[in-house]
Design a protein around this motif. Structure first.
Motif, PDB file in Angstrom:
ATOM      1  N   PRO A  81      12.246  -2.782-112.691  1.00 18.52           N
ATOM      2  CA  PRO A  81      11.466  -3.268-113.832  1.00 18.52           C
ATOM      3  C   PRO A  81      10.091  -2.595-113.884  1.00 18.52           C
ATOM      4  O   PRO A  81       9.407  -2.464-112.862  1.00 18.52           O
ATOM      5  CB  PRO A  81      11.338  -4.769-113.564  1.00 18.52           C
ATOM      6  N   ALA A  82       9.698  -2.150-115.067  1.00 15.93           N
ATOM      7  CA  ALA A  82       8.384  -1.524-115.237  1.00 15.93           C
ATOM      8  C   ALA A  82       7.286  -2.534-114.897  1.00 15.93           C
ATOM      9  O   ALA A  82       7.403  -3.722-115.198  1.00 15.93           O
ATOM     10  CB  ALA A  82       8.227  -1.037-116.681  1.00 15.93           C
ATOM     11  N   GLY A  83       6.253  -2.041-114.237  1.00 12.25           N
ATOM     12  CA  GLY A  83       5.137  -2.900-113.861  1.00 12.25           C
ATOM     13  C   GLY A  83       5.313  -3.553-112.512  1.00 12.25           C
ATOM     14  O   GLY A  83       4.374  -4.177-112.000  1.00 12.25           O
ATOM     15  N   ARG A  84       6.484  -3.436-111.933  1.00 13.69           N
ATOM     16  CA  ARG A  84       6.706  -4.024-110.609  1.00 13.69           C
ATOM     17  C   ARG A  84       6.498  -2.927-109.560  1.00 13.69           C
ATOM     18  O   ARG A  84       7.076  -1.849-109.642  1.00 13.69           O
ATOM     19  CB  ARG A  84       8.115  -4.586-110.504  1.00 13.69           C
ATOM     20  N   THR A  85       5.698  -3.210-108.574  1.00 14.15           N
ATOM     21  CA  THR A  85       5.448  -2.238-107.507  1.00 14.15           C
ATOM     22  C   THR A  85       6.651  -2.190-106.575  1.00 14.15           C
ATOM     23  O   THR A  85       7.005  -3.178-105.941  1.00 14.15           O
ATOM     24  CB  THR A  85       4.196  -2.611-106.704  1.00 14.15           C
ATOM     25  N   VAL A  86       7.282  -1.031-106.528  1.00 11.05           N
ATOM     26  CA  VAL A  86       8.439  -0.839-105.653  1.00 11.05           C
ATOM     27  C   VAL A  86       8.230   0.468-104.897  1.00 11.05           C
ATOM     28  O   VAL A  86       8.509   1.554-105.397  1.00 11.05           O
ATOM     29  CB  VAL A  86       9.764  -0.801-106.447  1.00 11.05           C
ATOM     30  N   GLN A  87       7.682   0.348-103.680  1.00 16.38           N
ATOM     31  CA  GLN A  87       7.434   1.510-102.843  1.00 16.38           C
ATOM     32  C   GLN A  87       8.324   1.531-101.609  1.00 16.38           C
ATOM     33  O   GLN A  87       8.426   2.547-100.936  1.00 16.38           O
ATOM     34  CB  GLN A  87       5.952   1.543-102.438  1.00 16.38           C
ATOM     35  N   ARG A  88       8.917   0.396-101.316  1.00 19.17           N
ATOM     36  CA  ARG A  88       9.868   0.333-100.209  1.00 19.17           C
ATOM     37  C   ARG A  88      10.933  -0.709-100.549  1.00 19.17           C
ATOM     38  O   ARG A  88      10.790  -1.491-101.494  1.00 19.17           O
ATOM     39  CB  ARG A  88       9.167   0.006 -98.891  1.00 19.17           C
ATOM     40  N   PHE A  89      11.995  -0.736 -99.769  1.00 19.63           N
ATOM     41  CA  PHE A  89      13.143  -1.572-100.087  1.00 19.63           C
ATOM     42  C   PHE A  89      12.801  -3.065-100.115  1.00 19.63           C
ATOM     43  O   PHE A  89      13.374  -3.822-100.897  1.00 19.63           O
ATOM     44  CB  PHE A  89      14.284  -1.309 -99.104  1.00 19.63           C
ATOM     45  N   ALA A  90      11.842  -3.475 -99.297  1.00 24.69           N
ATOM     46  CA  ALA A  90      11.477  -4.887 -99.270  1.00 24.69           C
ATOM     47  C   ALA A  90      11.001  -5.375-100.632  1.00 24.69           C
ATOM     48  O   ALA A  90      11.135  -6.566-100.963  1.00 24.69           O
ATOM     49  CB  ALA A  90      10.390  -5.126 -98.213  1.00 24.69           C
ATOM     50  N   HIS A  91      10.480  -4.452-101.452  1.00 25.57           N
ATOM     51  CA  HIS A  91       9.985  -4.834-102.775  1.00 25.57           C
ATOM     52  C   HIS A  91      11.120  -5.151-103.751  1.00 25.57           C
ATOM     53  O   HIS A  91      10.867  -5.634-104.863  1.00 25.57           O
ATOM     54  CB  HIS A  91       9.118  -3.712-103.348  1.00 25.57           C
ATOM     55  N   LEU A  92      12.374  -4.876-103.350  1.00 22.09           N
ATOM     56  CA  LEU A  92      13.520  -5.184-104.211  1.00 22.09           C
ATOM     57  C   LEU A  92      14.014  -6.615-104.031  1.00 22.09           C
ATOM     58  O   LEU A  92      14.858  -7.082-104.800  1.00 22.09           O
ATOM     59  CB  LEU A  92      14.683  -4.217-103.920  1.00 22.09           C
ATOM     60  N   ARG A  93      13.513  -7.295-103.029  1.00 18.43           N
ATOM     61  CA  ARG A  93      13.963  -8.662-102.773  1.00 18.43           C
ATOM     62  C   ARG A  93      13.633  -9.563-103.971  1.00 18.43           C
ATOM     63  O   ARG A  93      12.561  -9.455-104.562  1.00 18.43           O
ATOM     64  CB  ARG A  93      13.305  -9.204-101.496  1.00 18.43           C
ATOM     65  N   GLY A  94      14.559 -10.411-104.278  1.00 19.87           N
ATOM     66  CA  GLY A  94      14.395 -11.299-105.423  1.00 19.87           C
ATOM     67  C   GLY A  94      15.013 -10.750-106.691  1.00 19.87           C
ATOM     68  O   GLY A  94      15.106 -11.464-107.701  1.00 19.87           O
ATOM     69  N   LEU A  95      15.421  -9.480-106.662  1.00 22.27           N
ATOM     70  CA  LEU A  95      16.076  -8.863-107.820  1.00 22.27           C
ATOM     71  C   LEU A  95      17.586  -8.804-107.580  1.00 22.27           C
ATOM     72  O   LEU A  95      18.043  -8.585-106.452  1.00 22.27           O
ATOM     73  CB  LEU A  95      15.562  -7.437-108.059  1.00 22.27           C
ATOM     74  N   THR A  96      18.377  -8.986-108.635  1.00 18.91           N
ATOM     75  CA  THR A  96      19.818  -8.794-108.516  1.00 18.91           C
ATOM     76  C   THR A  96      20.138  -7.299-108.627  1.00 18.91           C
ATOM     77  O   THR A  96      19.317  -6.501-109.086  1.00 18.91           O
ATOM     78  CB  THR A  96      20.569  -9.557-109.619  1.00 18.91           C
TER      79      THR A  96
END
Length: 284
Positions: free
Chosen positions: A168-183
Motif C-alpha cells: 500500500p502506498a504511504g506504508r513504510t516497508v523496508q523489511r519483511f516485518a513491516h508486512l505484518r498485519g497485511l494479507t
C-alpha cells in the motif's frame, strides 16, 4: 480423368436439371460441361442423364448413382478440411501462459514464433489448467509456474523472471516485518498447490505467516493492495497504480519461476525458451 471434377459436373446438372444453369453454378460455359458429362458416361459405361425438350432428367442408373456421387463429393470436402486442420496444427503453435507472466514476455514469445515463419496462438489459464490442456492435446506447449505437478509432460529449464513486492502506498516497508498485519494477495492455492505453498513457506522463513487472499491476476493483486490491507508480488516492471507502491525485499527466492512444458516437443521449443529468458529491463 479427374473423377471428382466430373462428378461435380454430374451432380450440378442433376440438381439444376438444366445444363446452362449448372454451367453458371460451376462458373464455366456449357460446351465443356456437356463434354465432361459425356466423358464421365463413357468412362463409367452408363448413361446418367437424359436430354428432353423440358430439360435434363436422370436415367435409372443416374438416379441410383447420384446419392453416391453426392456422398463422395461431401467426403472429399471433409477430407480436404481435415487435411487443412492437420496442416494448420503443424504450422500454428498453440501456447498457454500463466496469468502472472508479464504481457511483455507473452508478446516476446509470440513474436519470436512469428518471426520464425510460424503462427502462434496464446491462451491464458492457471497452471493446473495449462497442464491439463497440454495433456489433452488442446495446447502444444505451455509456460507454467514452477514448481508444479507436470507429469506426464516433458519440461524445459526453469527461467527466473524478476519480481517485486507491491505494498500500500504511504506504508513504510523496508523489511519483511513491516508486512505484518497485511494479507497476501496471490493466485489461489488451487491454481498450483506447490508454488503457492513454496511462496508461503518462503514468507514464513522471513517471519511472516500471511493469510492468503485469492488474486489470480496482477489486476486482482493491485486491487487488493490498493485497499491498504494487502501486499502482493508482480513480475511486471512497468506496473504502476494509484495507492500502490513497490518494495524491494528479499532475494531471488521471490522471483517468478516458470518453465515450458509439452507432450510432443515443438520444433520451436528453444526459440520459445529463449524469448522467455530475455531480460525485459535490458531490452526496454
Amino acid at each position: 480423368m479427374d473423377l471428382l471434377r466430373h462428378l461435380r459436373f454430374f451432380v450440378a446438372v442433376a440438381e439444376e436439371a438444366h445444363f446452362r444453369h449448372a454451367a453458371d453454378r460451376l462458373g464455366m460455359t456449357q460446351p465443356p460441361l456437356s463434354q465432361g458429362i459425356r466423358r464421365l458416361e463413357d468412362k463409367l459405361g452408363v448413361t446418367l442423364l437424359t436430354r428432353t425438350a423440358r430439360g435434363v432428367g436422370l436415367t435409372s442408373a443416374g438416379a441410383d448413382l447420384l446419392p453416391r456421387a453426392t456422398a463422395l463429393l461431401a467426403d472429399a470436402a471433409r477430407f480436404t478440411e481435415d487435411a487443412q486442420r492437420h496442416r494448420d496444427a503443424h504450422t500454428e503453435l498453440r501456447i498457454g501462459f500463466l496469468p502472472q507472466l508479464p504481457a511483455w514476455h507473452v508478446a516476446a514469445v509470440v513474436d519470436a514464433v512469428r518471426r520464425a515463419g510460424a503462427r502462434a496462438s496464446a491462451t491464458v489459464l492457471s497452471t493446473v489448467e495449462l497442464v491439463a490442456a497440454v495433456v489433452a492435446g488442446q495446447l502444444d506447449c505451455a509456460v507454467v509456474h514452477h514448481p508444479a505437478l507436470v507429469h506426464p509432460l516433458e519440461c524445459g529449464a526453469v527461467v527466473k523472471v524478476p519480481a517485486e513486492f507491491l505494498v500500500p502506498a504511504g506504508r513504510t516497508v523496508q523489511r519483511f516485518a513491516h508486512l505484518r498485519g497485511l494479507t497476501l494477495a496471490a493466485a489461489p492455492r488451487s491454481h498450483n498447490t506447490a508454488a503457492c505453498d513454496l511462496l508461503v513457506d518462503s514468507l514464513r522463513a522471513k517471519g511472516i505467516d500471511p493469510v492468503l487472499v485469492p488474486a489470480p491476476t496482477d489486476r486482482d493483486v493491485v486491487a487488493a493492495v490498493a485497499t491498504g490491507g494487502a501486499f502482493g508480488l508482480t513480475a511486471d516492471p512497468g506496473l504502476r497504480a494509484p495507492g500502490v507502491a513497490r518494495a524491494a525485499l528479499g532475494g531471488d527466492e521471490f522471483h517468478l519461476r516458470v518453465r515450458l512444458v509439452w507432450r510432443t516437443e515443438p520444433e520451436s521449443r528453444r526459440l520459445v525458451e529463449g524469448a522467455l529468458a530475455e531480460d525485459h529491463h535490458a531490452v526496454r
